[in-house]
Design a protein around this motif. Structure first.
Motif, PDB file in Angstrom:
ATOM      1  N   MET A  29       0.827  -1.216   0.000  1.00 42.58           N
ATOM      2  CA  MET A  29       0.000   0.000   0.000  1.00 42.58           C
ATOM      3  C   MET A  29       0.857   1.261   0.000  1.00 42.58           C
ATOM      4  O   MET A  29       0.544   2.227  -0.681  1.00 42.58           O
ATOM      5  CB  MET A  29      -0.920   0.016   1.227  1.00 42.58           C
ATOM      6  CG  MET A  29      -2.133  -0.862   1.084  1.00 42.58           C
ATOM      7  SD  MET A  29      -3.239  -0.297  -0.199  1.00 42.58           S
ATOM      8  CE  MET A  29      -4.148   0.953   0.665  1.00 42.58           C
ATOM      9  N   SER A  30       1.933   1.272   0.756  1.00 48.19           N
ATOM     10  CA  SER A  30       2.753   2.481   0.847  1.00 48.19           C
ATOM     11  C   SER A  30       3.854   2.524  -0.201  1.00 48.19           C
ATOM     12  O   SER A  30       4.461   3.572  -0.416  1.00 48.19           O
ATOM     13  CB  SER A  30       3.361   2.597   2.248  1.00 48.19           C
ATOM     14  OG  SER A  30       4.147   1.464   2.520  1.00 48.19           O
ATOM     15  N   ALA A  31       4.125   1.407  -0.869  1.00 48.96           N
ATOM     16  CA  ALA A  31       5.171   1.364  -1.898  1.00 48.96           C
ATOM     17  C   ALA A  31       4.703   0.501  -3.072  1.00 48.96           C
ATOM     18  O   ALA A  31       5.303  -0.514  -3.396  1.00 48.96           O
ATOM     19  CB  ALA A  31       6.473   0.827  -1.315  1.00 48.96           C
ATOM     20  N   ALA A  32       3.607   0.928  -3.689  1.00 47.58           N
ATOM     21  CA  ALA A  32       3.039   0.165  -4.801  1.00 47.58           C
ATOM     22  C   ALA A  32       3.905   0.302  -6.041  1.00 47.58           C
ATOM     23  O   ALA A  32       4.566   1.318  -6.254  1.00 47.58           O
ATOM     24  CB  ALA A  32       1.631   0.660  -5.093  1.00 47.58           C
ATOM     25  N   THR A  33       3.895  -0.744  -6.862  1.00 47.85           N
ATOM     26  CA  THR A  33       4.550  -0.711  -8.163  1.00 47.85           C
ATOM     27  C   THR A  33       3.474  -0.939  -9.215  1.00 47.85           C
ATOM     28  O   THR A  33       2.546  -1.723  -9.004  1.00 47.85           O
ATOM     29  CB  THR A  33       5.633  -1.801  -8.286  1.00 47.85           C
ATOM     30  OG1 THR A  33       5.017  -3.082  -8.107  1.00 47.85           O
ATOM     31  CG2 THR A  33       6.727  -1.597  -7.255  1.00 47.85           C
ATOM     32  N   ILE A  34       3.589  -0.236 -10.332  1.00 47.53           N
ATOM     33  CA  ILE A  34       2.608  -0.378 -11.401  1.00 47.53           C
ATOM     34  C   ILE A  34       3.306  -0.189 -12.739  1.00 47.53           C
ATOM     35  O   ILE A  34       4.159   0.686 -12.885  1.00 47.53           O
ATOM     36  CB  ILE A  34       1.434   0.619 -11.214  1.00 47.53           C
ATOM     37  CG1 ILE A  34       0.288   0.293 -12.178  1.00 47.53           C
ATOM     38  CG2 ILE A  34       1.903   2.048 -11.327  1.00 47.53           C
ATOM     39  CD1 ILE A  34      -1.013   1.002 -11.854  1.00 47.53           C
ATOM     40  N   ASP A  35       2.965  -1.055 -13.685  1.00 46.72           N
ATOM     41  CA  ASP A  35       3.524  -0.985 -15.030  1.00 46.72           C
ATOM     42  C   ASP A  35       2.443  -1.346 -16.028  1.00 46.72           C
ATOM     43  O   ASP A  35       1.524  -2.111 -15.717  1.00 46.72           O
ATOM     44  CB  ASP A  35       4.696  -1.976 -15.196  1.00 46.72           C
ATOM     45  CG  ASP A  35       5.924  -1.548 -14.426  1.00 46.72           C
ATOM     46  OD1 ASP A  35       6.450  -0.446 -14.696  1.00 46.72           O
ATOM     47  OD2 ASP A  35       6.353  -2.317 -13.551  1.00 46.72           O
ATOM     48  N   GLU A  36       2.566  -0.827 -17.254  1.00 50.41           N
ATOM     49  CA  GLU A  36       1.638  -1.201 -18.303  1.00 50.41           C
ATOM     50  C   GLU A  36       1.820  -2.671 -18.643  1.00 50.41           C
ATOM     51  O   GLU A  36       2.923  -3.216 -18.533  1.00 50.41           O
ATOM     52  CB  GLU A  36       1.885  -0.367 -19.561  1.00 50.41           C
ATOM     53  CG  GLU A  36       1.502   1.085 -19.409  1.00 50.41           C
ATOM     54  CD  GLU A  36       1.717   1.862 -20.685  1.00 50.41           C
ATOM     55  OE1 GLU A  36       0.993   1.593 -21.668  1.00 50.41           O
ATOM     56  OE2 GLU A  36       2.607   2.727 -20.689  1.00 50.41           O
ATOM     57  N   ALA A  37       0.735  -3.325 -19.050  1.00 43.43           N
ATOM     58  CA  ALA A  37       0.782  -4.738 -19.441  1.00 43.43           C
ATOM     59  C   ALA A  37      -0.256  -4.969 -20.532  1.00 43.43           C
ATOM     60  O   ALA A  37      -1.254  -4.251 -20.620  1.00 43.43           O
ATOM     61  CB  ALA A  37       0.492  -5.639 -18.238  1.00 43.43           C
ATOM     62  N   VAL A  38      -0.025  -5.969 -21.350  1.00 41.92           N
ATOM     63  CA  VAL A  38      -0.988  -6.343 -22.372  1.00 41.92           C
ATOM     64  C   VAL A  38      -2.123  -7.097 -21.696  1.00 41.92           C
ATOM     65  O   VAL A  38      -1.880  -8.038 -20.928  1.00 41.92           O
ATOM     66  CB  VAL A  38      -0.315  -7.218 -23.454  1.00 41.92           C
ATOM     67  CG1 VAL A  38      -1.344  -7.743 -24.449  1.00 41.92           C
ATOM     68  CG2 VAL A  38       0.779  -6.433 -24.163  1.00 41.92           C
ATOM     69  N   CYS A  39      -3.357  -6.683 -21.959  1.00 45.67           N
ATOM     70  CA  CYS A  39      -4.514  -7.347 -21.354  1.00 45.67           C
ATOM     71  C   CYS A  39      -4.516  -8.826 -21.704  1.00 45.67           C
ATOM     72  O   CYS A  39      -4.254  -9.204 -22.845  1.00 45.67           O
ATOM     73  CB  CYS A  39      -5.812  -6.697 -21.834  1.00 45.67           C
ATOM     74  SG  CYS A  39      -6.030  -5.002 -21.253  1.00 45.67           S
TER      75      CYS A  39
END
Length: 149
Positions: A29-39
């Motif tokens: 929650m305090s250090a989320a990672t997010i990257d684009e991905a192919v559905c």
């Protein structure tokens, strides 16, 4: 899919995605990672169903919300649903871990659910043969069956 076609209500996040795109969300929650991905790909675990200036503007039945703050002020939010794929399998963990796509026959995978149908205009799993996940605000149900390996 109906119900996952929200709108862009503004807001800004460091990741440049549009409604309908998919992402890989992880971390804490305090250090989320997010990257684009192919559905539908092995990396994708969430679909962007709406964008908002604040996370409280997301549908109340969204599976997850990713938002960014600057100096304590929220800058933007991504409203997310699990990237459900018909006949695909997801490991749906309990607790705070994020779901992830798995091979339906992977003996090491736990809490695996296979999508058997996606029903529109219903908020009940009665139309599902084995259960599922309801989205009452957006009126659709994802029917699943538990997979044991």
């Amino acid at each position: 899919m109906a119900g996952q076609q929200g709108i862009d209500q503004g807001g800004a996040t460091d990741i440049d995605v549009t409604v309908g795109d998919c992402v890989t969300l992880g971390g804490t929650m305090s250090a989320a990672t997010i990257d684009e991905a192919v559905c539908g790909s092995p990396e994708s675990n969430y679909r962007v169903i709406a964008k908002a200036e604040q996370n409280t503007q997301c549908p109340t039945d969204a599976d997850q919300v990713y938002y960014e703050t600057l100096n304590g002020t929220e800058q933007g939010a991504l409203c997310l649903d699990i990237d459900w794929v018909l006949d695909g399998c997801m490991s749906i963990p309990t607790g705070t871990d994020d779901p992830h796509r798995v091979d339906c026959t992977d003996p090491a995978a736990t809490n695996v659910e296979r999508v058997t149908a996606i029903l529109e205009d219903t908020t009940d799993v009665a139309g599902c043969s084995d259960g599922g996940y309801t989205y009452p605000e957006r009126r659709f149900t994802v029917c699943t069956e538990s997979v044991t390996t």
